[in-house]
Structures are given as structure tokens and as C-alpha cells.
Design an enzyme around this catalytic site. Structure first.
Site, PDB file in Angstrom:
ATOM      1  N   LYS A 182       3.740  -2.066  -3.396  1.00  0.00           N
ATOM      2  CA  LYS A 182       2.686  -2.801  -2.909  1.00  0.00           C
ATOM      3  C   LYS A 182       1.265  -1.954  -3.029  1.00  0.00           C
ATOM      4  O   LYS A 182       1.236  -0.844  -3.070  1.00  0.00           O
ATOM      5  CB  LYS A 182       2.608  -3.005  -1.306  1.00  0.00           C
ATOM      6  CG  LYS A 182       4.183  -3.525  -1.029  1.00  0.00           C
ATOM      7  CD  LYS A 182       4.253  -3.566   0.596  1.00  0.00           C
ATOM      8  CE  LYS A 182       5.573  -3.810   1.020  1.00  0.00           C
ATOM      9  NZ  LYS A 182       6.572  -2.798   0.813  1.00  0.00           N
TER      10      LYS A 182
ATOM     11  N   HIS B 130      -0.577  -5.950  -0.180  1.00  0.00           N
ATOM     12  CA  HIS B 130      -0.064  -5.342   0.927  1.00  0.00           C
ATOM     13  C   HIS B 130      -0.533  -6.137   2.492  1.00  0.00           C
ATOM     14  O   HIS B 130       0.037  -6.217   3.314  1.00  0.00           O
ATOM     15  CB  HIS B 130      -0.249  -3.589   1.259  1.00  0.00           C
ATOM     16  CG  HIS B 130       0.875  -2.985   2.006  1.00  0.00           C
ATOM     17  ND1 HIS B 130       1.482  -1.688   1.892  1.00  0.00           N
ATOM     18  CD2 HIS B 130       1.420  -3.764   3.259  1.00  0.00           C
ATOM     19  CE1 HIS B 130       2.113  -1.504   2.912  1.00  0.00           C
ATOM     20  NE2 HIS B 130       2.315  -2.550   3.653  1.00  0.00           N
TER      21      HIS B 130
ATOM     22  N   ASP C 200      12.582  -1.104  -1.254  1.00  0.00           N
ATOM     23  CA  ASP C 200      10.910  -1.629  -1.044  1.00  0.00           C
ATOM     24  C   ASP C 200      10.329  -0.129  -0.546  1.00  0.00           C
ATOM     25  O   ASP C 200      10.541   0.737   0.296  1.00  0.00           O
ATOM     26  CB  ASP C 200      10.946  -2.314   0.191  1.00  0.00           C
ATOM     27  CG  ASP C 200       9.904  -2.873   0.521  1.00  0.00           C
ATOM     28  OD1 ASP C 200       9.372  -4.022  -0.038  1.00  0.00           O
ATOM     29  OD2 ASP C 200       8.994  -2.258   1.370  1.00  0.00           O
TER      30      ASP C 200
ATOM     31  N   TYR D 211       2.945   4.113   1.610  1.00  0.00           N
ATOM     32  CA  TYR D 211       3.961   4.831   2.434  1.00  0.00           C
ATOM     33  C   TYR D 211       3.921   6.365   1.978  1.00  0.00           C
ATOM     34  O   TYR D 211       4.383   7.261   2.477  1.00  0.00           O
ATOM     35  CB  TYR D 211       5.399   4.280   1.972  1.00  0.00           C
ATOM     36  CG  TYR D 211       5.557   2.786   2.419  1.00  0.00           C
ATOM     37  CD1 TYR D 211       4.620   2.297   3.218  1.00  0.00           C
ATOM     38  CD2 TYR D 211       6.894   2.110   1.946  1.00  0.00           C
ATOM     39  CE1 TYR D 211       5.136   0.893   3.857  1.00  0.00           C
ATOM     40  CE2 TYR D 211       7.038   1.033   2.348  1.00  0.00           C
ATOM     41  CZ  TYR D 211       6.098   0.264   3.471  1.00  0.00           C
ATOM     42  OH  TYR D 211       6.429  -1.027   3.698  1.00  0.00           O
TER      43      TYR D 211
END
Length: 273
Positions: free
Chosen positions: A79, A112, A45, A50
Site C-alpha cells: 500500500k 492506504h 499483506d 508497516y
């Protein structure tokens, strides 16, 4: 080991346990994912936010080139962040994620965040989510995404989305852990056959100092992390634990087959920090 799978609301399957990659970067990220693949993890994931999709992609490509895993065996989630709004911006973000991950398609793509602060006035987030979802539905229909879903959505966010959605989200990824049980969101998702993924399945680390949780772990001869993951699985959640330590990455896989009794399930559900 082979991680068991669960079926989506469109009959696709995904591994019941995944590896979270938040705050994993560069060489450490590559190392962790390669080690996880060697141990049997197939579900990873990540997210645009990120800022590690390139490292994740490098690790996956290295593993596939080495013959350690095939693309069909992997389940990769990313996401779209709220900086990308509107059909063209969503596709742009998606294509960048594919490029960074060095993949031809994603197994799961999520919105997200449901209500960014700049869009809270006059419920502008409703229009934004509807537009983003429509773009994701189009990418799904083109075969570029195997499943689409959301993250951090509460019932009122989902209700608004479903007013215009052509497809029900396959997944809602929310914060769930022993002592963190979002009852209304859980019930809504179950009623609408939306699979629940649990980010932060160990809470904020407070579980590891909790005597009640330790007592449950001792009773089953397991670690606190293992019983926390077993609790998620028995509740029907798909946990996404994160670790950078090889022994813990391996140990987390030993959560399958633990059958917590009804009393211990309630203890963990209601444990306080």
C-alpha cells in the site's frame, strides 16, 4: 492445504485467506512468513507504513530459492501511504516497495488511507486520491501491478474517486469482524463489484472473551478464531488474520468448510464488545 480463490472484477484470482503482517518485523517476520508458506498460505499483506517490506521480501526470496513456492503461486499486496502524493512520488514509493520486496511486480497495490488530516480542509483529499489513483492506473497499464484498489475508503471517498477513475477499484480493504460491520461501505462495494478484504478479522481481541461467540464456536466444535474467519468468508469478505504462533497460523486455515447457519451469522454480525 490449498487455499480457495475468489475472482476480481477483472477476472483475476486471489486466495480467500491472507496473512496480515502489521507489526511483524525482522527475524520474527521472516519466520512467520516461512512457516505460513509451509502450511499453505500464499497471500501476504504488507504496506510502506508497516516498515517491514524488506523482511517480507527476504522471507519470500528464501522460500522461492528453497523451492517451497513459486512467484506465480504467491499473491503479494502492498500500500502507498499519504506521504507520497502526485504521480512521481507514487511511482517512487512503488519502486521502493518492489525493491524491498525483491519482486518484479505486485499482485495488488492499494491507496492506504483516503483522507489524511493535512488534506481535509476544502476536501483536498479528493484531488490527492485522484492523482494517486491515476498514477496507479498507469502502473497497472504498464503491467507492474496486477490489480489496484483502496483501503479504509467509505462510500463518499469511493464516490469521489469514481468521478475521475478510469478503473473501478478491485478491492477495498476495511475493518470488518464479528461485531464490526460497516453496512454502508459493504453495500456500496457490493453494488459496484468491489471485493472486500477484512483487516482485523478478530476485532481488537474482545471476541475471545465473548460468551456468545464462544457458544457459537462450541456448537461447531471450532475455535473462536475459526468461526470468526468462517463468518467473514460467508459474508463474502477476504479475511487477513495475523498471528505469530505456528499452531494458530495453522489452525486459522481450518476455517474452510464451516457452514454457519443463518441464526449464528446474525449472532456474530451483531455481537457486542
Amino acid at each position: 492445504m490449498t487455499v480457495p480463490t475468489v475472482t476480481f472484477n477483472d477476472d483475476r484470482e486471489m486466495p480467500q485467506l491472507g496473512l496480515g503482517t502489521y507489526k511483524l518485523y525482522d527475524e520474527e517476520c521472516i519466520r512467520v512468513i516461512r512457516e505460513a508458506i509451509d502450511l499453505g498460505y500464499r497471500h501476504f499483506d504488507t504496506a510502506t507504513l508497516y516498515k517491514n517490506e524488506e523482511a517480507v521480501g527476504t522471507a519470500l526470496k528464501q522460500a522461492m530459492d528453497a523451492g517451497d513456492v513459486t512467484r506465480d503461486e504467491l499473491f503479494i499486496t502492498s500500500k502507498v501511504w499519504h506521504s507520497h502524493q502526485g504521480e512521481h512520488k507514487v511511482e517512487e514509493a512503488f519502486q521502493q516497495s518492489l525493491k524491498d520486496l525483491q519482486l518484479d511486480y505486485l499482485d495488488l497495490y492499494l491507496i492506504h488511507w483516503p483522507n489524511p488530516k493535512p488534506l481535509r480542509e476544502n476536501d483536498a483529499w479528493k484531488k490527492r486520491n485522484a492523482e494517486v489513483w491515476r498514477a496507479m492506473e498507469d502502473l497497472y497499464n504498464l503491467g507492474k501491478i496486477r490489480a489496484i484498489g483502496v483501503s479504509n475508503f467509505l462510500p463518499h471517498h469511493l464516490e469521489a474517486l469514481l468521478e475521475t477513475a478510469r478503473m473501478t477499484p478491485a478491492v477495498n480493504q476495511i475493518r470488518l469482524a464479528p461485531g464490526v460491520y460497516q453496512t454502508e461501505a459493504v453495500n456500496f462495494c457490493r453494488e459496484h463489484e468491489i471485493l472486500l478484504e477484512a483487516w482485523g478479522p478478530f476485532g481488537q481481541g474482545e471476541l475471545f472473551q465473548n460468551p456468545a461467540v464462544q457458544a457459537v464456536a462450541d456448537k461447531y466444535g471450532k475455535t473462536i478464531a475459526q468461526v470468526a474467519l468462517a463468518w467473514s468468508l460467508q459474508e463474502g469478505f477476504l479475511p487477513l488474520p495475523k498471528s505469530v504462533t505456528p499452531s494458530r497460523i495453522a489452525s486459522n486455515l481450518d476455517c474452510f468448510g464451516i457452514e454457519l447457519d443463518a441464526v449464528d451469522l446474525e449472532v456474530l454480525k451483531n455481537v457486542s464488545g
